[in-house]
Design a protein around this motif. Structure first.
Motif, PDB file in Angstrom:
ATOM      1  N   LEU A 145       0.789  -1.078  -0.110  1.00 40.36           N
ATOM      2  CA  LEU A 145      -0.023  -0.062   0.109  1.00 40.36           C
ATOM      3  C   LEU A 145       0.964   1.249  -0.024  1.00 40.36           C
ATOM      4  O   LEU A 145       0.289   2.244  -0.661  1.00 40.36           O
ATOM      5  CB  LEU A 145      -0.836   0.020   1.194  1.00 40.36           C
ATOM      6  CG  LEU A 145      -1.876  -1.070   1.503  1.00 40.36           C
ATOM      7  CD1 LEU A 145      -2.919  -0.900   2.426  1.00 40.36           C
ATOM      8  CD2 LEU A 145      -2.881  -0.892  -0.083  1.00 40.36           C
ATOM      9  N   MET A 225      -3.864  -4.943  -6.571  1.00 44.24           N
ATOM     10  CA  MET A 225      -4.223  -3.435  -6.457  1.00 44.24           C
ATOM     11  C   MET A 225      -4.469  -2.948  -7.945  1.00 44.24           C
ATOM     12  O   MET A 225      -5.104  -2.046  -8.069  1.00 44.24           O
ATOM     13  CB  MET A 225      -3.061  -2.730  -6.027  1.00 44.24           C
ATOM     14  CG  MET A 225      -3.024  -2.699  -4.395  1.00 44.24           C
ATOM     15  SD  MET A 225      -1.478  -2.154  -3.679  1.00 44.24           S
ATOM     16  CE  MET A 225      -1.541  -0.474  -4.142  1.00 44.24           C
ATOM     17  N   GLU A 240     -11.968   3.877   0.876  1.00 42.42           N
ATOM     18  CA  GLU A 240     -10.785   3.175   0.473  1.00 42.42           C
ATOM     19  C   GLU A 240     -10.453   2.072   1.359  1.00 42.42           C
ATOM     20  O   GLU A 240     -10.094   1.113   1.153  1.00 42.42           O
ATOM     21  CB  GLU A 240      -9.586   4.180   0.541  1.00 42.42           C
ATOM     22  CG  GLU A 240      -8.512   3.707  -0.100  1.00 42.42           C
ATOM     23  CD  GLU A 240      -8.501   3.105  -1.555  1.00 42.42           C
ATOM     24  OE1 GLU A 240      -9.564   3.687  -2.289  1.00 42.42           O
ATOM     25  OE2 GLU A 240      -7.774   2.405  -2.067  1.00 42.42           O
ATOM     26  N   ILE A 244      -9.848  -2.035   0.544  1.00 46.07           N
ATOM     27  CA  ILE A 244      -8.904  -2.721   0.684  1.00 46.07           C
ATOM     28  C   ILE A 244      -9.375  -4.166   1.623  1.00 46.07           C
ATOM     29  O   ILE A 244      -8.970  -5.152   1.162  1.00 46.07           O
ATOM     30  CB  ILE A 244      -7.879  -1.876   1.645  1.00 46.07           C
ATOM     31  CG1 ILE A 244      -7.125  -0.903   0.955  1.00 46.07           C
ATOM     32  CG2 ILE A 244      -6.801  -2.827   2.339  1.00 46.07           C
ATOM     33  CD1 ILE A 244      -6.514   0.110   1.741  1.00 46.07           C
TER      34      ILE A 244
END
Ligand SMILES: Nc1ncnc2c1ncn2[C@@H]1O[C@H](COP(=O)(O)OP(=O)(O)O)[C@@H](O)[C@H]1O
Ligand SMILES: [Mg+2]
Lengths: 331, 328
Positions: A145, A225, A240, A244
Motif C-alpha cells: 500500500l 491493487m 478506501e 482494501i
C-alpha cells in the motif's frame, strides 16, 4: 473432491517406498554401525555385537532387512513381526526397550501429547509460524500500500536479510545480542515450561518464513491493487479502507494462505539446527543424534514422518485453494 | 432540458519513465438530463482518461488532473473532497467498464457485488439490498435472478456478466451512467442485445448516458450527440444525424469511411486510416492528427486548430475546410 483426496493419499504409498528405499541405501552406505562407540569409551565386544546383530536381524542380507522393515519378518520362534505396513517403525538400537513410535510420540509420564518429541517440534513450528504470519502478512500489505516509501524500504531490507541469511547465522547474532549482552534470555534453559524461553528459538526459526510471507503478500497485493475489480469497487463509491479489506485482502491472501501448510511442514521438519543449538527436546535434535549414532530404525522412522508431513502439506495447498477460490474445483 | 454536467478545459497527464504523457488536453462538453452523449475515437485517444478524471478514478501517481472543471449540481467534481466525490460515485454517477471478465471480484458472489452500491449509499439492510439486487438482475434479463445471487462471476457468460454490471451500476438509479466501451469485449450479436437493453433502461429510468466506444456504428441509433476524440482533444462535436450526414474533420471522415453503410447505394470500398494514434509526450503545439491526415497543410504542423463552428451545433477543430479543400 473426496476422490481427489483419496487419490492423492494413495500416492503417498509409492512416495513412502521411494523415500524409505533411498534413506535405507544412504544410511547403510555410511561407515560404522549402531554398536560403535566413541574411541574414548569402552567398546562393545565383538561377541556381543554378533549376538545383537542376530537379535535385530542385522546379520541378514540388506534386501531382506529392507523387506523386513517394510512388510515384516519371522522371529526365531516362528511368529510373524509386522513392519511398516502395520505402522511399526521398529525398535531403537540405542534407546533399549523403546520403539521409534514411543520415542517420538510418547509424552513423559503425566503430560499430554504436546510434551512428546514430536509435540515439542510441532509447538515450536506453530509458534514460529505464528510469528511469521503475524509479522509477515501486515508487513507485506503495508509495503504494497505504501510502495516505494520508507516503510516499504525498511520492510524490504528486513525481508532481504531474512531470505538471504541462513537461520543459524541469524541465531548466533540474536544469541549474542539477547543472551550475552542483554541477558534477557538464557541460551540453554533448564525447563521448557516457561513461555519466554520459546521466544528466541521461535523467532529465529520463523524468520526466513516471515520474510518469504512478507514478500509473497507484497507481490500478490501489488498485483491485486492493479485489478479492474478494485477500480470497480472505487467507482461504486466505496471508502478506501473498505476497498482494501473487502476487495483486495481476500484475493491477495489466497496464495499466502495456501502456502501456510507447506511453510508449517518446512518449519517442523527444518528445525533440527535450531533444536540442536538450543538443546531443544524435539524430534529434530533426536534425528540429528540418531544419525550420529547410526540408529538405523530411528533415522528411517523420522525421515518417513517428515516425508508424510511434507506430502500432506502439499495436499493442503490444493484443498485450501478450493476453499478460498470459488473458481477452482477438483475432480 | 436542464444541463446536469458541464466539463470545461479538462487536462490530465501521466508522469511516466518515458516522460509526461498528455492524455487529455483541454476537453469541454456538457450533458443534459436524459441525454445520451457518444464519445468516439480509436484506442488511446483519451476517452477513458476523460471520464475517469471526472470521477477522480485516475491512478495517482502517475496520473494527475492538471486543469479544468467538471460541474455537477453546482459542485466542481475535480475540487470536491474525497468524501463528497465518494457519495457521488456509484449513486449519482456510475460506471460500466469494458471487460466484464475482470471487472468483477472473482471471490465475491454476484449478489454481494450488485447489492454493494445500495449498501454503501443508502441505509437499507443487507436483505433489502439483496432483494433489490434480484429485481435489478431480473430487469436486465437474467433468468432466475433470485437464485443466481449466490453464484460467482465465473458462472456467468460474458454477455450475462455485462448485464449484471449494468444492473449493478443502475441499482442506485443514478442521474448519469458512464459506459466505457461496454460492448467491446463481446460478440457482435451480444453487443446489439446490450445496446437494446441500455436503450430500454434509459427509457424506463431516464438517466443521462455517456457512451464511449471506438465503433461509430454502435452509437448511431443510441446517442443524441457525438464527440469525436483524437490525441486527447475533442476534434469534432455534433448532433448524431449531423455528424453522420455531414462529417467535417478528416479523422471523423476516416472513421466513417471504415464503416459499412446500408443507406448509400452502389459498392464502395471500405477505407481505413493509416497509422495509429500518437502518445503525446509533449504539449501538442500542432494538430495531433496531421501526421495521418491527407488534407494537412503547413499550418497544421505549426499551430493546433481551435474549434470552428461548421454547422448547427456542430464544431470541428481543423484548419482545412474539407468540403472545399481550402484553408480556413
Ligand atoms: N496509468 C497510465 N499510465 C500512463 N499512461 C496512461 C495511463 N492510462 C492511460 N494512459 C495514456 O493515456 C492515453 C489515453 O488513454 P485512454 O484514455 O485509456 O485511451 P482510450 O481512448 O482508449 O480510452 C494513452 O496514450 C495512454 O497511454
Ligand atoms: Mg478506454
Amino acid at each position: 473432491m473426496g476422490r481427489f483426496v483419496v487419490r492423492r493419499l494413495l500416492w503417498l504409498i509409492p512416495v513412502i517406498l521411494v523415500v524409505s528405499g533411498i534413506t535405507f541405501i544412504l544410511m547403510h552406505s555410511a561407515p560404522g554401525g549402531p554398536w560403535d562407540r566413541d574411541l574414548s569409551a569402552r567398546q562393545v565386544d565383538p561377541n556381543t555385537q554378533r549376538l545383537l546383530n542376530e537379535y535385530y536381524g542385522l546379520d541378514k542380507p540388506l534386501w531382506r532387512q529392507f523387506v523386513a522393515y517394510i512388510i515384516g519378518d519371522y522371529n526365531k520362534d516362528g511368529s510373524f513381526k509386522c513392519g511398516l505396513v502395520c505402522g511399526n517403525l521398529g525398535p531403537s538400537y540405542r534407546q533399549r526397550g523403546l520403539t521409534i513410535q514411543q520415542i517420538l510420540f510418547m509424552p513423559p509420564e503425566g503430560k499430554n501429547f504436546f510434551y512428546s518429541r514430536f509435540g515439542y517440534s510441532i509447538r515450536l513450528g506453530v509458534y514460529a509460524m505464528l510469528f511469521a504470519v503475524i509479522l509477515g502478512v501486515p508487513a507485506g500489505i503495508i509495503s504494497a500500500l505504501k510502495q516505494n516509501t520508507w516503510a516499504d524500504y525498511i520492510s524490504l531490507f528486513i525481508v532481504t536479510i531474512g531470505i538471504s541469511v541462513p537461520n543459524f547465522v541469524i541465531a548466533i547474532f540474536l544469541i549474542i545480542i539477547f543472551a550475552s549482552w542483554l541477558h534477557v534470555v538464557s541460551i540453554v534453559p533448564r525447563s521448557w515450561d516457561q513461555v519466554d524461553v520459546w521466544i528466541l528459538p521461535a523467532i529465529i526459526l520463523g524468520f526466513g518464513t516471515m520474510a518469504r510471507t512478507a514478500r509473497l503478500t507484497r507481490a500478490s497485493m501489488l498485483e491485486v491493487m492493479r485489478m479492474d475489480y478494485v477500480r470497480t469497487a472505487r467507482a461504486k463509491g466505496m471508502a478506501e479502507r473498505l476497498v482494501i479489506f473487502r476487495h483486495m485482502l481476500k484475493n491477495s491472501l489466497i496464495p499466502v494462505v495456501t502456502m501456510l501448510g507447506p511453510s508449517l511442514a518446512a518449519l517442523v521438519t527444518g528445525s533440527f539446527i535450531i533444536e540442536t543449538m538450543f538443546g531443544f527436546p524435539g524430534m529434530g535434535r533426536a534425528y540429528v543424534t540418531a544419525i550420529g549414532q547410526r540408529d538405523y530404525s530411528m533415522i528411517m522412522g523420522t525421515t518417513l514422518i517428515y516425508a508424510v508431513l511434507v506430502a500432506l502439506a502439499n495436499l493442503s495447498v490444493d484443498l485450501t485453494y478450493v476453499l478460498l477460490d470459488p473458481r477452482i474445483r477438483l475432480d | 432540458m436542464a444541463e446536469i454536467l458541464n466539463v470545461q478545459g479538462l487536462e490530465t497527464q501521466f508522469r511516466t519513465r518515458e516522460g509526461t504523457v498528455h492524455a487529455v488536453n483541454g476537453v469541454s462538453f456538457s450533458l443534459k438530463e436524459g441525454e445520451t452523449l457518444g464519445i468516439v475515437g480509436e484506442s488511446g485517444c483519451g476517452k477513458s482518461v476523460t471520464v475517469m478524471s471526472m470521477l477522480r478514478l485516475i491512478p495517482s501517481p502517475p496520473g494527475k488532473v492538471v486543469a479544468g472543471s467538471a460541474m455537477y449540481q453546482g459542485k466542481d467534481l475535480l475540487k470536491a473532497t474525497d468524501e463528497e466525490i465518494r457519495h457521488i460515485r456509484g449513486s449519482q454517477i456510475s460506471m460500466v467498464f469494458q471487460d466484464p471478465m475482470t471487472s468483477f471480484n472473482p471471490v465475491l458472489t454476484i449478489g454481494r457485488q450488485v447489492a454493494e452500491p445500495l449498501e454503501i449509499h443508502s441505509a437499507v439492510s443487507r436483505q433489502q439490498a439483496y432483494d433489490r439486487a434480484a429485481e435489478m438482475l431480473a430487469m436486465v434479463g437474467i433468468p432466475n435472478a433470485k437464485d443466481r445471487l449466490n453464484d460467482y462471476p465465473h458462472q456467468f457468460s460474458g454477455g450475462m456478466r455485462q448485464r449484471v454490471m449494468i444492473a449493478m451500476s443502475l441499482i442506485c438509479t443514478p442521474q448519469i451512467l458512464i459506459a466505457d466501451e461496454p460492448t467491446t469485449a463481446l460478440d457482435v450479436t451480444i453487443q446489439a442485445q446490450i445496446v437494446d437493453l441500455v436503450k430500454r433502461l434509459r427509457d424506463e429510468l431516464g438517466m443521462a448516458i455517456i457512451w464511449i466506444t471506438h465503433d461509430l456504428g454502435i452509437i448511431a441509433g443510441l446517442a443524441d450527440r457525438v464527440a469525436v476524440m483524437y490525441g486527447g482533444f475533442i476534434i469534432e462535436h455534433a448532433p448524431v444525424k449531423e455528424l453522420y450526414t455531414n462529417p467535417t474533420h478528416p479523422y471523423t471522415m476516416g472513421l466513417l469511411g471504415s464503416l459499412p453503410r446500408l443507406d448509400v447505394s452502389g459498392r464502395k470500398r471500405l477505407t481505413s486510416i493509416e497509422g495509429i494514434p500518437p502518445v503525446l509526450l509533449e504539449a501538442p503545439h500542432f494538430c495531433p492528427f496531421a501526421p495521418r491526415c491527407k488534407y494537412a497543410v503547413d499550418r497544421c504542423w505549426n499551430e493546433n486548430p481551435g474549434d470552428f463552428n461548421v454547422g448547427p451545433d456542430h464544431t470541428a477543430a481543423c484548419w482545412v475546410d474539407t468540403k472545399t479543400g481550402r484553408e480556413r
